[in-house]
Write a protein that holds these residues in place. Structure first.
Motif, PDB file in Angstrom:
ATOM      1  N   ARG A 111       2.139   1.636  -3.502  1.00  0.00           N
ATOM      2  CA  ARG A 111       1.058   2.108  -4.376  1.00  0.00           C
ATOM      3  C   ARG A 111       0.838   3.601  -4.214  1.00  0.00           C
ATOM      4  O   ARG A 111       0.726   4.336  -5.192  1.00  0.00           O
ATOM      5  CB  ARG A 111      -0.238   1.362  -4.068  1.00  0.00           C
ATOM      6  N   ASP A 112       0.794   4.059  -2.967  1.00  0.00           N
ATOM      7  CA  ASP A 112       0.557   5.479  -2.716  1.00  0.00           C
ATOM      8  C   ASP A 112       1.704   6.352  -3.215  1.00  0.00           C
ATOM      9  O   ASP A 112       1.484   7.437  -3.746  1.00  0.00           O
ATOM     10  CB  ASP A 112       0.333   5.724  -1.222  1.00  0.00           C
ATOM     11  N   LEU A 145       0.830  -1.211   0.000  1.00  0.00           N
ATOM     12  CA  LEU A 145       0.000   0.000   0.000  1.00  0.00           C
ATOM     13  C   LEU A 145       0.862   1.258   0.000  1.00  0.00           C
ATOM     14  O   LEU A 145       0.539   2.241  -0.671  1.00  0.00           O
ATOM     15  CB  LEU A 145      -0.968  -0.012   1.184  1.00  0.00           C
ATOM     16  N   SER A 202       1.891   5.931  -7.219  1.00  0.00           N
ATOM     17  CA  SER A 202       0.637   6.385  -7.844  1.00  0.00           C
ATOM     18  C   SER A 202       0.230   5.546  -9.056  1.00  0.00           C
ATOM     19  O   SER A 202      -0.135   6.082 -10.103  1.00  0.00           O
ATOM     20  CB  SER A 202       0.731   7.865  -8.238  1.00  0.00           C
ATOM     21  N   VAL A 203       0.320   4.238  -8.891  1.00  0.00           N
ATOM     22  CA  VAL A 203      -0.193   3.321  -9.903  1.00  0.00           C
ATOM     23  C   VAL A 203      -1.031   2.276  -9.183  1.00  0.00           C
ATOM     24  O   VAL A 203      -0.868   2.078  -7.978  1.00  0.00           O
ATOM     25  CB  VAL A 203       0.943   2.650 -10.720  1.00  0.00           C
ATOM     26  N   PRO A 204      -1.908   1.590  -9.899  1.00  0.00           N
ATOM     27  CA  PRO A 204      -2.747   0.568  -9.250  1.00  0.00           C
ATOM     28  C   PRO A 204      -1.899  -0.543  -8.613  1.00  0.00           C
ATOM     29  O   PRO A 204      -0.801  -0.846  -9.075  1.00  0.00           O
ATOM     30  CB  PRO A 204      -3.595   0.010 -10.399  1.00  0.00           C
ATOM     31  N   LEU A 205      -2.428  -1.142  -7.582  1.00  0.00           N
ATOM     32  CA  LEU A 205      -1.729  -2.189  -6.842  1.00  0.00           C
ATOM     33  C   LEU A 205      -1.337  -3.361  -7.744  1.00  0.00           C
ATOM     34  O   LEU A 205      -0.257  -3.933  -7.599  1.00  0.00           O
ATOM     35  CB  LEU A 205      -2.603  -2.672  -5.680  1.00  0.00           C
ATOM     36  N   VAL A 206      -2.187  -3.702  -8.694  1.00  0.00           N
ATOM     37  CA  VAL A 206      -1.886  -4.794  -9.620  1.00  0.00           C
ATOM     38  C   VAL A 206      -0.602  -4.473 -10.392  1.00  0.00           C
ATOM     39  O   VAL A 206       0.235  -5.349 -10.608  1.00  0.00           O
ATOM     40  CB  VAL A 206      -3.062  -5.013 -10.606  1.00  0.00           C
ATOM     41  N   TYR A 207      -0.419  -3.229 -10.757  1.00  0.00           N
ATOM     42  CA  TYR A 207       0.781  -2.831 -11.485  1.00  0.00           C
ATOM     43  C   TYR A 207       2.015  -2.893 -10.581  1.00  0.00           C
ATOM     44  O   TYR A 207       3.098  -3.240 -11.031  1.00  0.00           O
ATOM     45  CB  TYR A 207       0.591  -1.432 -12.081  1.00  0.00           C
TER      46      TYR A 207
END
Length: 188
Positions: A169-170, A166, A173-178
């Motif tokens: 991700r934050d 997390l 700034s890309v989706p967690l899947v990426y």
């Protein structure tokens, strides 16, 4: 070819030789991320791999030999670093693994700004979070195996990994899947 634990157990020198080469590389990659002294890492690897051969007949009793020998390696390395720190051989050394951001650079074709952003984000994680990511994504250990190696509960491993992902991700700034994709590409 995977490690033939059964072959080692019955004294097959070819199986041991294969395991030796494979484990040596894996332990070395892991060890130099924990401490900077490659000679020390190599000494501990030799010790653990010798232990494997000497105690080979007891392999059947070990449910997860891969994880078991990782735990032995990590503990032996920790003890050796602590002993050296007491004798001042390593100035101010302590067993606090810090994984360098450059080790975790993304190897696939992606935009340079994203590489720099991910590397910077990983570098902000705690040493423990970085170590968990390394074990999970580079070595491919399950959460249970990672928990055993780190000496924490499986639940704590899930929490540690979730917080790490997390945070990445934050920061990136890309989706967690990426983030998962980037980490898998980064560690392989």
């Amino acid at each position: 070819m995977e490690i033939s634990w059964t072959g080692i157990e019955v004294g097959d020198k070819d199986a041991y030789s294969h395991a030796y080469r494979k484990l040596y590389e894996r332990f070395y990659n892991y060890g130099v991320k924990l401490v900077e002294d490659s000679a020390l890492v190599e000494d501990v690897i030799q010790e653990i791999l010798m232990t494997l051969w000497v105690n080979r007949e007891g392999l059947r009793a070990i449910k997860n030999p891969d994880g078991y020998y990782y735990v032995l390696f990590r503990r032996a390395l920790s003890k050796r670093v602590a002993a050296l720190a007491k004798t001042k051989t390593i100035d101010g050394a302590e067993f606090d693994p810090e994984f360098a951001a450059d080790v975790m650079m993304i190897r696939q074709e992606t935009d340079q700004a994203l590489k720099e952003k991910l590397a910077a984000a990983i570098h902000t994680l705690s040493a423990r979070q970085q170590e968990a990511l390394f074990l999970r994504f580079y070595e491919g250990f399950s959460y249970e195996e990672t928990a055993t190696i780190l000496g924490i509960s499986v639940k704590a491993t899930y929490k540690l990994m979730a917080r790490s992902l997390l945070t990445l991700r934050d920061k990136v700034s890309v989706p967690l899947v990426y983030i998962f994709f980037l980490l898998k590409e980064n560690f392989h």
